[in-house]
Design an enzyme around this catalytic site. Structure first.
Site, PDB file in Angstrom:
ATOM      1  N   CYS A   1       0.826  -1.214   0.000  1.00 41.59           N
ATOM      2  CA  CYS A   1       0.000   0.000   0.000  1.00 41.59           C
ATOM      3  C   CYS A   1       0.863   1.268   0.000  1.00 41.59           C
ATOM      4  O   CYS A   1       2.002   1.258   0.455  1.00 41.59           O
ATOM      5  CB  CYS A   1      -0.887   0.000   1.248  1.00 41.59           C
ATOM      6  SG  CYS A   1      -2.342   1.042   1.038  1.00 41.59           S
TER       7      CYS A   1
ATOM      8  N   ASP B   1      -6.287  -2.625  11.184  1.00 40.68           N
ATOM      9  CA  ASP B   1      -5.116  -1.753  11.293  1.00 40.68           C
ATOM     10  C   ASP B   1      -5.023  -1.312  12.763  1.00 40.68           C
ATOM     11  O   ASP B   1      -5.931  -1.569  13.566  1.00 40.68           O
ATOM     12  CB  ASP B   1      -5.346  -0.543  10.365  1.00 40.68           C
ATOM     13  CG  ASP B   1      -4.083   0.219  10.028  1.00 40.68           C
ATOM     14  OD1 ASP B   1      -3.026  -0.057  10.609  1.00 40.68           O
ATOM     15  OD2 ASP B   1      -4.175   1.136   9.185  1.00 40.68           O
TER      16      ASP B   1
HETATM   17  O1  LIG Z   1      -0.632   4.982   4.442  1.00 42.61           O
HETATM   18  C1  LIG Z   1      -1.207   6.029   4.709  1.00 42.61           C
HETATM   19  O2  LIG Z   1      -0.603   7.116   4.743  1.00 42.61           O
HETATM   20  C2  LIG Z   1      -2.686   6.033   4.990  1.00 42.61           C
HETATM   21  C3  LIG Z   1      -3.283   7.226   5.372  1.00 42.61           C
HETATM   22  C4  LIG Z   1      -4.645   7.272   5.619  1.00 42.61           C
HETATM   23  C5  LIG Z   1      -5.413   6.146   5.500  1.00 42.61           C
HETATM   24  C6  LIG Z   1      -4.819   4.941   5.144  1.00 42.61           C
HETATM   25  C7  LIG Z   1      -3.465   4.860   4.903  1.00 42.61           C
HETATM   26  N1  LIG Z   1      -2.864   3.658   4.601  1.00 42.61           N
HETATM   27  C8  LIG Z   1      -3.638   2.493   4.403  1.00 42.61           C
HETATM   28  C9  LIG Z   1      -3.027   1.186   4.530  1.00 42.61           C
HETATM   29  O3  LIG Z   1      -3.590   0.229   4.013  1.00 42.61           O
HETATM   30  C10 LIG Z   1      -1.766   0.956   5.308  1.00 42.61           C
HETATM   31  O4  LIG Z   1      -1.085  -0.067   4.707  1.00 42.61           O
HETATM   32  C11 LIG Z   1      -2.073   0.588   6.734  1.00 42.61           C
HETATM   33  O5  LIG Z   1      -2.590   1.709   7.377  1.00 42.61           O
HETATM   34  C12 LIG Z   1      -0.805   0.133   7.486  1.00 42.61           C
HETATM   35  O6  LIG Z   1       0.228   1.068   7.440  1.00 42.61           O
HETATM   36  P1  LIG Z   1       1.580   0.860   8.263  1.00 42.61           P
HETATM   37  O7  LIG Z   1       1.244   0.864   9.709  1.00 42.61           O
HETATM   38  O8  LIG Z   1       2.440   1.995   7.873  1.00 42.61           O
HETATM   39  O9  LIG Z   1       2.165  -0.442   7.851  1.00 42.61           O
END
Ligand SMILES: O=C(O)c1ccccc1NCC(=O)[C@H](O)[C@H](O)COP(=O)(O)O
Length: 204
Positions: free
Chosen positions: A6, A126
């Site tokens: 993502c 999440d």
């Molecule tokens: O990634 C972002 O900046 C984000 C911002 C707002 C809503 C969703 C977002 N990401 C979505 C995802 O699917 C991410 O992979 C998920 O939140 C996990 O992120 P991480 O903790 O950095 O692995």
């Protein structure tokens, strides 16, 4: 185990990620995120191999805007990270796979999800933070034992090379896939291909 990567936004980097063979790739359509895919070009998405689900990620976006982006970019899936109701999620099911994200902490009540069953295709669990996503923080995965519905889920939130072994050992009948994001980046929106390669070796 399905793999979603993502937060992509740079053309060359999108191609390099796609070459690894993820099942899903995600594009953040939420301006406050540092991964906001503002300059996304439809020909870059169109060049992605068939079979990779192109996923648009939204936070409390208007129905009209989501529909327009699905149509303009041929998104295969939408991932909804805000307070979207079951009825709102269902609006997109004739056009796209619908993934509804929830921020999990020790106070999360999995009974909240009952109304979404039959109206979404997948849940995404999440870590609950004010950022809505991309926090790089993981939650206590033992909380997943409280999830008893039969809608499959993605696990996300701080997944990294340091914890993927533990993730692989999670034994839940609805555990469908993982979502890799900020722990696999050189900078927000630019994925570290070497790290992702290692992750794919662990997970596949
Ligand atoms: O990634 C972002 O900046 C984000 C911002 C707002 C809503 C969703 C977002 N990401 C979505 C995802 O699917 C991410 O992979 C998920 O939140 C996990 O992120 P991480 O903790 O950095 O692995």
């Amino acid at each position: 185990m399905r793999i979603k990567v993502c937060g992509l936004k740079h053309a060359e980097n999108i191609g390099a990620v796609a070459a690894l063979g993820p099942d899903y790739v995600g594009f953040i359509c939420y301006a406050p995120s540092p991964r906001y895919a503002s300059g996304l070009q439809d020909e870059i998405l169109a060049a992605l191999p068939e079979g990779i689900y192109k996923t648009a990620v939204f936070v409390n976006e208007d129905e009209e805007i989501i529909t327009k982006l699905i149509d303009n970019y041929n998104f295969d899936a939408v991932q909804l990270h805000g307070n979207e109701s079951p009825e709102f999620c269902e609006l997109f099911r004739d056009k796209a796979t619908v993934i509804k994200a929830f921020g999990i902490d020790e106070d999360f009540d999995f009974d909240r999800l009952v109304g979404y069953a039959g109206k979404v295709d997948y849940f995404l669990f999440d870590t609950k933070t004010p950022k809505h996503g991309g926090s790089g923080q993981s939650f206590d995965w033992r909380l997943l034992n409280g999830y008893k519905l039969n809608v499959p889920f993605f696990l996300s939130g701080g997944l990294s090379l340091d914890n993927l072994g533990e993730v692989k050992a999670i034994d839940h009948p609805q555990f469908f896939g993982v979502d890799l994001n900020s722990k696999f980046e050189l900078e927000p929106g630019l994925k570290d291909i070497d790290k992702l390669k290692k992750a794919f070796e662990i997970l596949k």
